[in-house]
Design an enzyme around this catalytic site. Sequence first.
Site, PDB file in Angstrom:
ATOM      1  N   ASP A 115       0.853  -1.186   0.000  1.00  0.00           N
ATOM      2  CA  ASP A 115       0.000   0.000   0.000  1.00  0.00           C
ATOM      3  C   ASP A 115       0.890   1.236   0.000  1.00  0.00           C
ATOM      4  OD1 ASP A 115      -1.740   2.119   0.551  1.00  0.00           O
ATOM      5  OD2 ASP A 115      -1.936   1.584   2.683  1.00  0.00           O
TER       6      ASP A 115
ATOM      7  N   ARG B 236       3.538   7.259   3.369  1.00  0.00           N
ATOM      8  CA  ARG B 236       4.288   6.058   3.716  1.00  0.00           C
ATOM      9  C   ARG B 236       3.911   4.899   2.796  1.00  0.00           C
ATOM     10  NH1 ARG B 236       6.912   6.658   8.462  1.00  0.00           N
ATOM     11  NH2 ARG B 236       7.257   4.433   8.678  1.00  0.00           N
TER      12      ARG B 236
ATOM     13  N   LYS C 213       3.210   0.909   3.152  1.00  0.00           N
ATOM     14  CA  LYS C 213       2.956  -0.188   4.076  1.00  0.00           C
ATOM     15  C   LYS C 213       2.963  -1.500   3.292  1.00  0.00           C
ATOM     16  CE  LYS C 213       0.033   2.708   7.037  1.00  0.00           C
ATOM     17  NZ  LYS C 213      -1.301   2.855   7.663  1.00  0.00           N
TER      18      LYS C 213
ATOM     19  N   TYR D   8     -19.600   5.038  -7.684  1.00  0.00           N
ATOM     20  CA  TYR D   8     -19.102   6.289  -8.252  1.00  0.00           C
ATOM     21  C   TYR D   8     -19.643   6.471  -9.665  1.00  0.00           C
ATOM     22  CZ  TYR D   8     -15.658   9.313  -5.927  1.00  0.00           C
ATOM     23  OH  TYR D   8     -15.049  10.292  -5.179  1.00  0.00           O
TER      24      TYR D   8
ATOM     25  N   ASP E  72      -7.145   3.503  -3.054  1.00  0.00           N
ATOM     26  CA  ASP E  72      -7.020   3.262  -1.618  1.00  0.00           C
ATOM     27  C   ASP E  72      -8.388   3.297  -0.935  1.00  0.00           C
ATOM     28  OD1 ASP E  72      -7.222   6.001  -2.200  1.00  0.00           O
ATOM     29  OD2 ASP E  72      -5.958   6.602  -0.507  1.00  0.00           O
ATOM     30  N   ARG E  73      -9.251   4.211  -1.366  1.00  0.00           N
ATOM     31  CA  ARG E  73     -10.596   4.278  -0.796  1.00  0.00           C
ATOM     32  C   ARG E  73     -11.409   3.034  -1.161  1.00  0.00           C
ATOM     33  NH1 ARG E  73     -13.012   9.609  -3.013  1.00  0.00           N
ATOM     34  NH2 ARG E  73     -14.767   9.091  -1.626  1.00  0.00           N
TER      35      ARG E  73
END
Length: 268
Positions: free
Chosen positions: A6, A11, A13, A102, A111-112
């Site tokens: 991610d 950052r 991860k 959407y 990411d969402r």
Amino acid sequence: MLLLIDAGNTRVKWALMPTARLSQPDSLGRWDDSGSVEHAQVGQLVDTWRNAHVSRVILSNVAGADMRAELECALLSVLGLKPVPLEWFTSVPQLAGLRNGYRNPAQLGCDRFASAIAARALYPDEPLIVATCGTATTVDAVSAEGVFIGGMILPGLGLMASSLARNTAQLPEVAASLPVSTPFADHTDAAIVSGCIAAQAGAIERAVAAHASSGAAVRCILSGGAADLITPHLSFSTTRVDNLVLIGLQTVAASSLSVLPVTTAPSC
């Protein structure tokens, strides 16, 4: 081994787990190894991943083309000549039990979408608000039927505080972690932080109230580095879940052998 990555705004991860364990119940978020580094330290992950016998890689990246290229080069060093394609997670109309509501499904941040998939997998058949409090704060609604309804995006707590301090004459730069015990602060540093926390908490509470208008009890899931600072200022209990994006990628990995666009790592 399955390697999940991610790459967020600040950052990167990652998590490692045996691919064979994907089908086991209660395996979500339970990894053999995991970690987090700043963008500038991505190259250091090569030594960590090199001996992991990686056989599958799924990545989410919202940090731009340069970060994608850097990850590809790092993974080329890790994988060597092994023919392991890189599966890049993207937002699509439907995936892993979640329908993307959407207007343009591809426009939703990956990411969402991954975080919503994770929330749905962890708490199926519940109406959810998923609030990720990081560099940006995103507040998204998922229906009990498994539809990503939509959401909000606002500056994160630290970004909001620093922007106010930087762009307003004579206001000091303050740390977003400054303790706030009352909404009406008696000095300027605390007043900035109090206002920013009120804005963050207010957005989350407004989302929960709107989602609960149908009468169903809404679970509010909080994630991200600023979640612990915002939680005490909410008027309801929340569920804290870290690493939602990685859990979402794990859910996608378990749902199919390969459902994502793939590339091979470039020459670096």
